[in-house]
Design an enzyme around this catalytic site. Structure first.
Site, short mmCIF file in Angstrom:
data_model
loop_
_atom_site.label_atom_id
_atom_site.label_comp_id
_atom_site.label_asym_id
_atom_site.label_seq_id
_atom_site.Cartn_x
_atom_site.Cartn_y
_atom_site.Cartn_z
N ARG A 1 -1.17 -2.38 -18.77
CA ARG A 1 -2.42 -1.68 -18.89
C ARG A 1 -2.51 -0.77 -17.54
O ARG A 1 -2.51 -1.17 -16.52
CB ARG A 1 -3.46 -2.85 -18.33
CG ARG A 1 -5.05 -2.55 -18.88
CD ARG A 1 -5.77 -3.75 -19.05
NE ARG A 1 -5.54 -4.51 -20.22
CZ ARG A 1 -5.94 -4.00 -21.47
NH1 ARG A 1 -6.72 -3.33 -21.52
NH2 ARG A 1 -5.67 -4.59 -22.69
N LYS B 1 -1.56 0.87 -25.10
CA LYS B 1 -2.01 0.87 -26.57
C LYS B 1 -0.67 0.95 -27.42
O LYS B 1 0.28 0.21 -27.37
CB LYS B 1 -2.92 1.62 -26.84
CG LYS B 1 -4.35 1.39 -26.01
CD LYS B 1 -5.48 2.43 -26.59
CE LYS B 1 -6.67 1.95 -25.58
NZ LYS B 1 -7.11 2.84 -24.53
N TYR C 1 0.81 -1.12 0.02
CA TYR C 1 0.01 -0.05 0.10
C TYR C 1 0.84 1.20 0.00
O TYR C 1 1.77 1.33 0.74
CB TYR C 1 -0.83 -0.04 1.35
CG TYR C 1 -2.36 -0.21 0.98
CD1 TYR C 1 -3.33 0.56 -0.08
CD2 TYR C 1 -2.84 -1.32 1.28
CE1 TYR C 1 -4.25 0.13 -0.16
CE2 TYR C 1 -4.25 -1.77 0.97
CZ TYR C 1 -5.06 -0.82 -0.02
OH TYR C 1 -6.18 -1.05 -0.36
N ASP D 1 -6.82 13.56 -24.86
CA ASP D 1 -6.81 12.07 -24.36
C ASP D 1 -5.91 11.52 -25.49
O ASP D 1 -6.53 11.08 -26.60
CB ASP D 1 -8.40 11.65 -24.13
CG ASP D 1 -8.27 10.25 -23.89
OD1 ASP D 1 -7.26 9.42 -23.96
OD2 ASP D 1 -9.35 9.79 -23.19
N THR E 1 -3.59 6.26 -21.94
CA THR E 1 -3.33 5.01 -21.44
C THR E 1 -1.96 4.38 -21.78
O THR E 1 -1.14 5.09 -22.56
CB THR E 1 -4.10 3.76 -22.05
OG1 THR E 1 -3.86 4.05 -23.55
CG2 THR E 1 -5.68 4.07 -21.85
N GLU F 1 -0.63 4.82 -0.67
CA GLU F 1 -1.35 5.73 -0.80
C GLU F 1 -0.62 7.27 -0.51
O GLU F 1 0.23 7.42 0.32
CB GLU F 1 -2.75 5.87 0.16
CG GLU F 1 -3.54 5.05 -0.63
CD GLU F 1 -4.78 4.64 0.39
OE1 GLU F 1 -4.52 5.05 1.52
OE2 GLU F 1 -5.91 4.09 0.08
#
Ligand code: DSN
Length: 426
Positions: free
Chosen positions: A228, A222, A47, A193, A219, A49
Site C-alpha cells: 500500500r 492496485k 528515520y 493519476d 499507487t 528524511e
C-alpha cells in the site's frame, strides 16, 4: 511483556475472510509474501528524511541502497527519467504534486468524481477542492466515454493551471496525447493519476501516459500488486515553466520542485519498510509472469463485462478496456448499496459506486464497481468468471432471500478453496 493476542486473532480472522471470499473490489489485490515480509521488518525503525545520499539523519547507508533500488526498478518498469518512491499513498502523491506546482486558489480541471473520477482531483470535501479551485469534465451520456471535446472547451474557457487525467471508476483507456494537446494550448500542466491501471500500463497493455503527461502519480498496491503506497514519476525531467521554487527559493528543474512537494512539503520521514516492499514489487512486475498476469486481468474483466451484458445488466460504456467495470443497477431495480450488502452476505466483496448521471447520494448510489485484479492473482480464469457472474446474478435476483445468500456463500467458499492467496505461493 504480555504477548498480544487480540490483534493477531483479528488479523487471522481477516486472513480467512480474504481467503474464503471472492474479492472484486477493483482497487484491491494480494501482495506476495516477499512484499508482505519486507513491511514487517526493522526498516520501520529508521528515520530517513531526505533522499538517498542526501539525508537529514545518520545511519542511512542501508536504506539509501534500498530506496535507490526501488527508484531504479521503477524507472526501468515505466521508462521514467525521474521517480520519487516516498509518497505514503496515492492521495499523498497527488497532494505533493499540487502543493509543488500550484498556489492556493489556482484552478484545476479533473474528471468528475460522480462520473468515475477521484476524490483528490478536486472534490469539495477533499484538500484538492478546498485549497484549489476545481472545474470538471464528464463522460458523454450516450456512450459513457469521456467527452474530450467538452474537456477542451472547458479548458479553453476556464484556463486551469493543472489538468488531471485519471479515475477510480472508469473502464476505458485514456487519450493522453489529446489531453496533452489541450494542456499545451491552454498553458496547463498535465498530470496522469494512473493509480488503478498502473500494472497494465507497465505491462504495455494500455496507452502509455509517460510520453505525453508532464507528471504521473500512482499507487503501488492496485494492479501493480505491491505494498500500500504511492509514487510520482516523470517520463522526462523538465525546467519548471512558471518560475516555481523549492522552499529554499531556488527556481529549479521540476524534479527538485516535486521532491520538495513530498518532503518537506507534505511528508516527514519516508516509510523505508514500505519502500523496500515497493522495490520487491517492482522487481516482480519486471518479470514475464507479471505481464501474463496483467493479460489475464484484462481477459477476465472482458469476460465478466460480456457475461453481465448478456444477462441484461447495464455495464457503463458496454464493456471495459482495463481491469474494471461499472454497472448501473437501476435497470435491475436495486441501488448500489442494496447490491453491495446482498453480495457481502455471500462472501462476494465489491463496492457500491456512483454511476454517471446518478440520482442517488454517494452513500446509496445506483451502481456497483467490479474489478478482476485480486481474483486473477488467486488464479481464476474465464470459466470461473462465468461461475461468479452466475452467482452474483442469483444473489441479486433473490436479494431478499437469505437462504440463497447462504447457499451461494457455500459455493463461493468451495470455488475459492483450491486457490491460494498469492502470499502463500512462494
Ligand atoms: N479508494 C481507492 C479506490 O477504491 O479506487 C481510490 O483511492
Amino acid at each position: 511483556m504480555k504477548k498480544e493476542v487480540i490483534v493477531f486473532d483479528l488479523i487471522e480472522k481477516e486472513y480467512h475472510r480474504q481467503k474464503d471470499g471472492v474479492e472484486l473490489i477493483a482497487s484491491e489485490n494480494f501482495a506476495s509474501d516477499q512484499v508482505i515480509a519486507a513491511m514487517g521488518t526493522c526498516l520501520t525503525n529508521k528515520y530517513a528524511e531526505g533522499l538517498p545520499r542526501k539525508r537529514y539523519y545518520g545511519g542511512c547507508d542501508v536504506v539509501d541502497e534500498i530506496e535507490q533500488l526501488a527508484i531504479d526498478r521503477a524507472k526501468e518498469l515505466f521508462g521514467a527519467e525521474w521517480v520519487n518512491v516516498q509518497p505514503h499513498s496515492g492521495a499523498q502523491a497527488n497532494a505533493a504534486v499540487m502543493l509543488a506546482v500550484l498556489k492556493p486558489g489556482d484552478k484545476i480541471l479533473g474528471f468528475n468524481l460522480s462520473h468515475g473520477g477521484h476524490l483528490t482531483h478536486g472534490s469539495p470535501v477533499n484538500f484538492s477542492g478546498k485549497l484549489y479551485k476545481p472545474v470538471f469534465y464528464n463522460v458523454k451520456k450516450e456512450t459513457g466515454i469521456i467527452d474530450y471535446e467538452k474537456l477542451a472547451e472547458t479548458a479553453a474557457s476556464e484556463k486551469p493551471k493543472l489538468i488531471i487525467a485519471g479515475a477510480s471508476a472508469y473502464s476505458r483507456d485514456w487519450d493522453y496525447e489529446a489531453m496533452r494537446t489541450i494542456a499545451d494550448k491552454e498553458g496547463a500542466l498535465l498530470m496522469a493519476d494512473i493509480a488503478h491501471p498502473a500494472g497494465l500500463i507497465a505491462s504495455k497493455l494500455l496507452n502509455d501516459p509517460l510520453p505525453h503527461c508532464h507528471i504521473i502519480t500512482t499507487t503501488t498496491h492496485k494492479t501493480l500488486r505491491g505494498p500500500r503506497g504511492g509514487m510520482i514519476m516523470m517520463g522526462q525531467n523538465f525546467e519548471n515553466p512558471w518560475g516555481l521554487t523549492t522552499p529554499k527559493g531556488k527556481t529549479r528543474m521540476m524534479s527538485a520542485i516535486l521532491d520538495s512537494g513530498v518532503f518537506p512539503g507534505t511528508q516527514g520521514g519516508p516509510l523505508e519498510h514500505v519502500i523496500a516492499a515497493k522495490a520487491i514489487a517492482f522487481g516482480e512486475a519486471l518479470t514475464d509472469g507479471f505481464k501474463s498476469y496483467c493479460k489475464q486481468v484484462k481477459i477476465n474483466a472482458n469476460t465478466m463485462a460480456d457475461a453481465f451484458v448478456n444477462k441484461g445488466y447495464q455495464v457503463i460504456s458496454n464493456g471495459t478496456d482495463n481491469h474494471c467495470m461499472l454497472i448501473d443497477m437501476r435497470s435491475k431495480g436495486l441501488t448500489g448499496k442494496q447490491a453491495e450488502e446482498a453480495l457481502v452476505k455471500a462472501d462476494i466483496t465489491l463496492n457500491k459506486n456512483m454511476v454517471p448521471f446518478d440520482d442517488q447520494s454517494p452513500f446509496v448510489t445506483s451502481g456497483i464497481r467490479i474489478g478482476t485484479p485480486a481474483i486473477t492473482t488467486r488464479g481464476l480464469k474465464e470459466e470461473h468468471i462465468l461461475q461468479i457472474v452466475a452467482m452474483i446474478d442469483n444473489v441479486l435476483i433473490n436479494h431478499e432471500n437469505p437462504e440463497i445468500a447462504d447457499s451461494v456463500r457455500s459455493e463461493v467458499n468451495k470455488l475459492m478453496k483450491p486457490f491460494p492467496l498469492y502470499s502463500e505461493e512462494w
